[in-house]
Design a protein around this motif. Structure first.
Motif, PDB file in Angstrom:
ATOM      1  N   ALA A   1      40.496  39.209  35.744  1.00  0.00           N
ATOM      2  CA  ALA A   1      39.541  39.852  34.835  1.00  0.00           C
ATOM      3  C   ALA A   1      39.208  38.939  33.661  1.00  0.00           C
ATOM      4  O   ALA A   1      38.041  38.804  33.263  1.00  0.00           O
ATOM      5  CB  ALA A   1      40.108  41.179  34.339  1.00  0.00           C
ATOM      6  N   SER A   2      40.238  38.308  33.141  1.00  0.00           N
ATOM      7  CA  SER A   2      40.030  37.428  31.990  1.00  0.00           C
ATOM      8  C   SER A   2      39.156  36.228  32.355  1.00  0.00           C
ATOM      9  O   SER A   2      38.188  35.908  31.654  1.00  0.00           O
ATOM     10  CB  SER A   2      41.406  36.974  31.477  1.00  0.00           C
ATOM     11  N   ARG A   3      39.482  35.586  33.466  1.00  0.00           N
ATOM     12  CA  ARG A   3      38.713  34.393  33.875  1.00  0.00           C
ATOM     13  C   ARG A   3      37.277  34.763  34.252  1.00  0.00           C
ATOM     14  O   ARG A   3      36.334  34.040  33.927  1.00  0.00           O
ATOM     15  CB  ARG A   3      39.390  33.714  35.057  1.00  0.00           C
ATOM     16  N   ALA A   4      37.119  35.869  34.953  1.00  0.00           N
ATOM     17  CA  ALA A   4      35.764  36.252  35.379  1.00  0.00           C
ATOM     18  C   ALA A   4      34.923  36.641  34.164  1.00  0.00           C
ATOM     19  O   ALA A   4      33.736  36.306  34.096  1.00  0.00           O
ATOM     20  CB  ALA A   4      35.837  37.407  36.382  1.00  0.00           C
ATOM     21  N   SER A   5      35.534  37.309  33.199  1.00  0.00           N
ATOM     22  CA  SER A   5      34.787  37.702  31.989  1.00  0.00           C
ATOM     23  C   SER A   5      34.251  36.489  31.248  1.00  0.00           C
ATOM     24  O   SER A   5      33.196  36.550  30.612  1.00  0.00           O
ATOM     25  CB  SER A   5      35.678  38.519  31.049  1.00  0.00           C
ATOM     26  N   ALA A   6      35.011  35.385  31.330  1.00  0.00           N
ATOM     27  CA  ALA A   6      34.622  34.174  30.585  1.00  0.00           C
ATOM     28  C   ALA A   6      33.504  33.392  31.284  1.00  0.00           C
ATOM     29  O   ALA A   6      32.981  32.426  30.725  1.00  0.00           O
ATOM     30  CB  ALA A   6      35.845  33.272  30.410  1.00  0.00           C
ATOM     31  N   MET A   7      33.128  33.818  32.486  1.00  0.00           N
ATOM     32  CA  MET A   7      32.147  33.044  33.249  1.00  0.00           C
ATOM     33  C   MET A   7      30.706  33.289  32.820  1.00  0.00           C
ATOM     34  O   MET A   7      29.823  32.495  33.137  1.00  0.00           O
ATOM     35  CB  MET A   7      32.279  33.349  34.753  1.00  0.00           C
ATOM     36  N   ALA A   8      30.448  34.396  32.147  1.00  0.00           N
ATOM     37  CA  ALA A   8      29.067  34.672  31.733  1.00  0.00           C
ATOM     38  C   ALA A   8      29.086  35.520  30.470  1.00  0.00           C
ATOM     39  O   ALA A   8      29.938  36.404  30.323  1.00  0.00           O
ATOM     40  CB  ALA A   8      28.314  35.398  32.847  1.00  0.00           C
ATOM     41  N   PRO A   9      28.129  35.272  29.569  1.00  0.00           N
ATOM     42  CA  PRO A   9      28.074  36.074  28.344  1.00  0.00           C
ATOM     43  C   PRO A   9      27.849  37.541  28.675  1.00  0.00           C
ATOM     44  O   PRO A   9      27.038  37.858  29.543  1.00  0.00           O
ATOM     45  CB  PRO A   9      26.857  35.495  27.600  1.00  0.00           C
ATOM     46  N   GLY A  10      28.595  38.404  28.022  1.00  0.00           N
ATOM     47  CA  GLY A  10      28.401  39.841  28.229  1.00  0.00           C
ATOM     48  C   GLY A  10      29.132  40.413  29.423  1.00  0.00           C
ATOM     49  O   GLY A  10      29.120  41.632  29.630  1.00  0.00           O
ATOM     50  N   ALA A  11      29.779  39.562  30.200  1.00  0.00           N
ATOM     51  CA  ALA A  11      30.521  40.088  31.353  1.00  0.00           C
ATOM     52  C   ALA A  11      31.755  40.840  30.862  1.00  0.00           C
ATOM     53  O   ALA A  11      32.532  40.311  30.076  1.00  0.00           O
ATOM     54  CB  ALA A  11      30.922  38.955  32.283  1.00  0.00           C
ATOM     55  N   ASP A  12      31.892  42.067  31.306  1.00  0.00           N
ATOM     56  CA  ASP A  12      33.023  42.894  30.898  1.00  0.00           C
ATOM     57  C   ASP A  12      33.795  43.294  32.152  1.00  0.00           C
ATOM     58  O   ASP A  12      33.497  44.290  32.794  1.00  0.00           O
ATOM     59  CB  ASP A  12      32.501  44.137  30.152  1.00  0.00           C
ATOM     60  N   VAL A  13      34.773  42.461  32.488  1.00  0.00           N
ATOM     61  CA  VAL A  13      35.583  42.727  33.681  1.00  0.00           C
ATOM     62  C   VAL A  13      36.908  43.317  33.213  1.00  0.00           C
ATOM     63  O   VAL A  13      37.671  42.656  32.502  1.00  0.00           O
ATOM     64  CB  VAL A  13      35.810  41.447  34.508  1.00  0.00           C
ATOM     65  N   ARG A  14      37.157  44.557  33.581  1.00  0.00           N
ATOM     66  CA  ARG A  14      38.351  45.257  33.096  1.00  0.00           C
ATOM     67  C   ARG A  14      39.412  45.316  34.186  1.00  0.00           C
ATOM     68  O   ARG A  14      39.112  45.681  35.333  1.00  0.00           O
ATOM     69  CB  ARG A  14      37.989  46.681  32.672  1.00  0.00           C
ATOM     70  N   PRO A  15      40.641  44.978  33.831  1.00  0.00           N
ATOM     71  CA  PRO A  15      41.720  45.040  34.823  1.00  0.00           C
ATOM     72  C   PRO A  15      42.302  46.444  34.953  1.00  0.00           C
ATOM     73  O   PRO A  15      42.484  47.138  33.962  1.00  0.00           O
ATOM     74  CB  PRO A  15      42.766  44.088  34.237  1.00  0.00           C
ATOM     75  N   LEU A  16      42.568  46.849  36.185  1.00  0.00           N
ATOM     76  CA  LEU A  16      43.292  48.092  36.437  1.00  0.00           C
ATOM     77  C   LEU A  16      44.573  47.688  37.163  1.00  0.00           C
ATOM     78  O   LEU A  16      44.539  47.382  38.352  1.00  0.00           O
ATOM     79  CB  LEU A  16      42.474  49.044  37.307  1.00  0.00           C
ATOM     80  N   GLU A  17      45.676  47.687  36.442  1.00  0.00           N
ATOM     81  CA  GLU A  17      46.946  47.268  37.052  1.00  0.00           C
ATOM     82  C   GLU A  17      47.539  48.440  37.819  1.00  0.00           C
ATOM     83  O   GLU A  17      48.511  49.047  37.377  1.00  0.00           O
ATOM     84  CB  GLU A  17      47.920  46.797  35.973  1.00  0.00           C
ATOM     85  N   SER A  18      46.962  48.724  38.944  1.00  0.00           N
ATOM     86  CA  SER A  18      47.442  49.874  39.712  1.00  0.00           C
ATOM     87  C   SER A  18      47.026  49.709  41.158  1.00  0.00           C
ATOM     88  O   SER A  18      46.207  48.856  41.487  1.00  0.00           O
ATOM     89  CB  SER A  18      46.835  51.161  39.149  1.00  0.00           C
ATOM     90  N   SER A  19      47.599  50.556  41.984  1.00  0.00           N
ATOM     91  CA  SER A  19      47.145  50.594  43.375  1.00  0.00           C
ATOM     92  C   SER A  19      45.852  51.392  43.423  1.00  0.00           C
ATOM     93  O   SER A  19      45.536  52.144  42.484  1.00  0.00           O
ATOM     94  CB  SER A  19      48.205  51.253  44.249  1.00  0.00           C
ATOM     95  N   VAL A  20      45.111  51.244  44.492  1.00  0.00           N
ATOM     96  CA  VAL A  20      43.862  52.016  44.606  1.00  0.00           C
ATOM     97  C   VAL A  20      44.159  53.515  44.618  1.00  0.00           C
ATOM     98  O   VAL A  20      43.328  54.319  44.196  1.00  0.00           O
ATOM     99  CB  VAL A  20      43.055  51.627  45.860  1.00  0.00           C
ATOM    100  N   GLN A  21      45.346  53.882  45.074  1.00  0.00           N
ATOM    101  CA  GLN A  21      45.711  55.304  45.120  1.00  0.00           C
ATOM    102  C   GLN A  21      45.860  55.885  43.711  1.00  0.00           C
ATOM    103  O   GLN A  21      45.836  57.097  43.539  1.00  0.00           O
ATOM    104  CB  GLN A  21      47.023  55.501  45.896  1.00  0.00           C
ATOM    105  N   ASP A  22      46.029  55.030  42.713  1.00  0.00           N
ATOM    106  CA  ASP A  22      46.233  55.504  41.344  1.00  0.00           C
ATOM    107  C   ASP A  22      44.962  55.481  40.498  1.00  0.00           C
ATOM    108  O   ASP A  22      45.013  55.780  39.301  1.00  0.00           O
ATOM    109  CB  ASP A  22      47.316  54.669  40.656  1.00  0.00           C
ATOM    110  N   ILE A  23      43.857  55.109  41.077  1.00  0.00           N
ATOM    111  CA  ILE A  23      42.602  55.121  40.314  1.00  0.00           C
ATOM    112  C   ILE A  23      42.161  56.575  40.146  1.00  0.00           C
ATOM    113  O   ILE A  23      42.015  57.315  41.115  1.00  0.00           O
ATOM    114  CB  ILE A  23      41.510  54.298  41.035  1.00  0.00           C
ATOM    115  N   ASP A  24      41.983  56.987  38.880  1.00  0.00           N
ATOM    116  CA  ASP A  24      41.685  58.393  38.600  1.00  0.00           C
ATOM    117  C   ASP A  24      40.188  58.684  38.534  1.00  0.00           C
ATOM    118  O   ASP A  24      39.738  59.741  38.961  1.00  0.00           O
ATOM    119  CB  ASP A  24      42.318  58.800  37.254  1.00  0.00           C
TER     120      ASP A  24
END
Lengths: 88, 253
Positions: B89-112
């Protein structure tokens, strides 16, 4: 009356002739072909022309006729490492 | 958007806007979920951000390993042991201005919260795919699933109302799922070390992101119907159309 079809392995182009009955299921054909080719455990699908065949459908339901050619395709699963790794 | 004289090379997306159906405003505002930050997830994130997507969540619960580094553009040796999704998320966010890549440290089963416009599956097992597929079907989110195995890969595009991943699984998939769970038991999962290389990964992830561009731009009619299989050793691709399975739980009730 048995229907003689060809199953082609898209991994290597190999083909086998198979005799199937109207009540046989697509999954039975996959299992038989995978067994014949000593395929590793894994997921496979069968395609007839441009159509992906449902595993639960029977030979009669998909209107297989003699000399039809089915293609067996490995269904790739990878992409990242997900879950707790362990050893089998 | 008006073009100022001599400004074409000053616009980051000038060349992309020359693809007539591309809607860059819709692309930049679309909310995208990337499920998995491994090889496919790295490539997909890179392509998404470079292509103009700005609002991206990436979910993964694993840490970077040395064996990931040959296929992951966003990871370096210094990242080994760190959270994949945090680094990605951090590296991808730095690739373009305004990119907001947020990390979800979870399994897909835990996405609410499933409030995405598009979901990309960059996973390595059928169970996780079926989970994301089911939630996407329920929330009517277009889902673009990628998979690789060595030089082979596939992309399946699931649009609301159309055939889904569940419609295309058969008992060989179920057996594979059971094999993974039965190896370790206790709800944990055995993940085999599958063959993988960056060239196949790059092709499949690029196709996933291209599907996302079509969907975001309102051009679902251009999407794959329904699965593309890729053989990298022969550089061949072919499509297969699937039907809705009348017994599929995602299409009933």
């Amino acid at each position: 009356m048995p229907i003689k079809i060809t199953v082609r392995n898209v991994s290597n182009g190999a083909t086998i002739r198979m005799e199937v009955e109207p009540a046989d299921k697509v999954c039975d054909i996959i299992d038989s072909a995978a067994d014949f080719w000593n395929k590793d455990a894994g997921a496979y699908v069968l395609k007839k022309g441009k159509k992906l065949l449902r595993g639960s459908d029977t030979v009669a339901e998909i209107n297989l006729v003699t000399d039809d050619v089915l293609e067996m395709i490995p269904d790739p699963e990878g992409g990242c490492r997900w879950g707790s790794p362990g050893l089998c | 958007m008006d073009l100022a004289v001599g400004s074409a090379d000053g616009d980051r997306y000038d060349r992309q806007k020359r693809i007539w159906w591309m809607d860059m405003d819709a692309v930049s505002s679309a909310r995208v979920l990337v499920a998995g930050a491994g090889a496919l997830g790295n490539e997909a994130l890179k392509d998404l951000v470079l292509a103009g997507f700005r609002r991206i969540d990436v979910a993964d619960m694993d840490a970077v390993e040395v064996s990931n580094l040959s296929r992951c553009a966003l990871f370096t040796d210094a990242d080994v042991g760190r959270s994949k999704c945090l680094v990605a998320a951090s590296r991808a966010s730095a690739m373009a201005p305004g990119a907001d890549v947020r990390p979800l440290e979870s399994s897909v089963q835990d996405i609410d919260v499933w409030d995405y416009d598009i979901a990309l599956g960059c996973l390595d097992n059928i169970a996780a795919r079926l989970h994301v597929n089911a939630y996407c079907m329920h929330h009517r989110i277009p889902y673009v699933d990628g998979g690789t195995d060595g030089m082979r890969g596939k992309v399946q595009t699931v649009l609301p109302g159309g055939p889904c991943i569940q419609c295309t699984v058969n008992r060989t998939h179920v057996r594979e799922m059971e094999r993974r769970f039965s190896c370790t038991g206790g709800g944990s999962m055995y993940v085999p070390r599958m063959a993988s290389d960056i060239t196949t990964t790059a092709v499949i992830a690029a196709m996933q992101v291209r599907e996302a561009l079509k969907i975001a731009s309102g051009r679902r009619d251009l999407c794959i119907s329904n699965i593309t299989y890729y053989d990298g050793s022969l550089c061949e691709m072919f499509n297969a159309a699937a039907d809705i399975d009348p017994g599929c739980p995602n299409h009933t009730g």
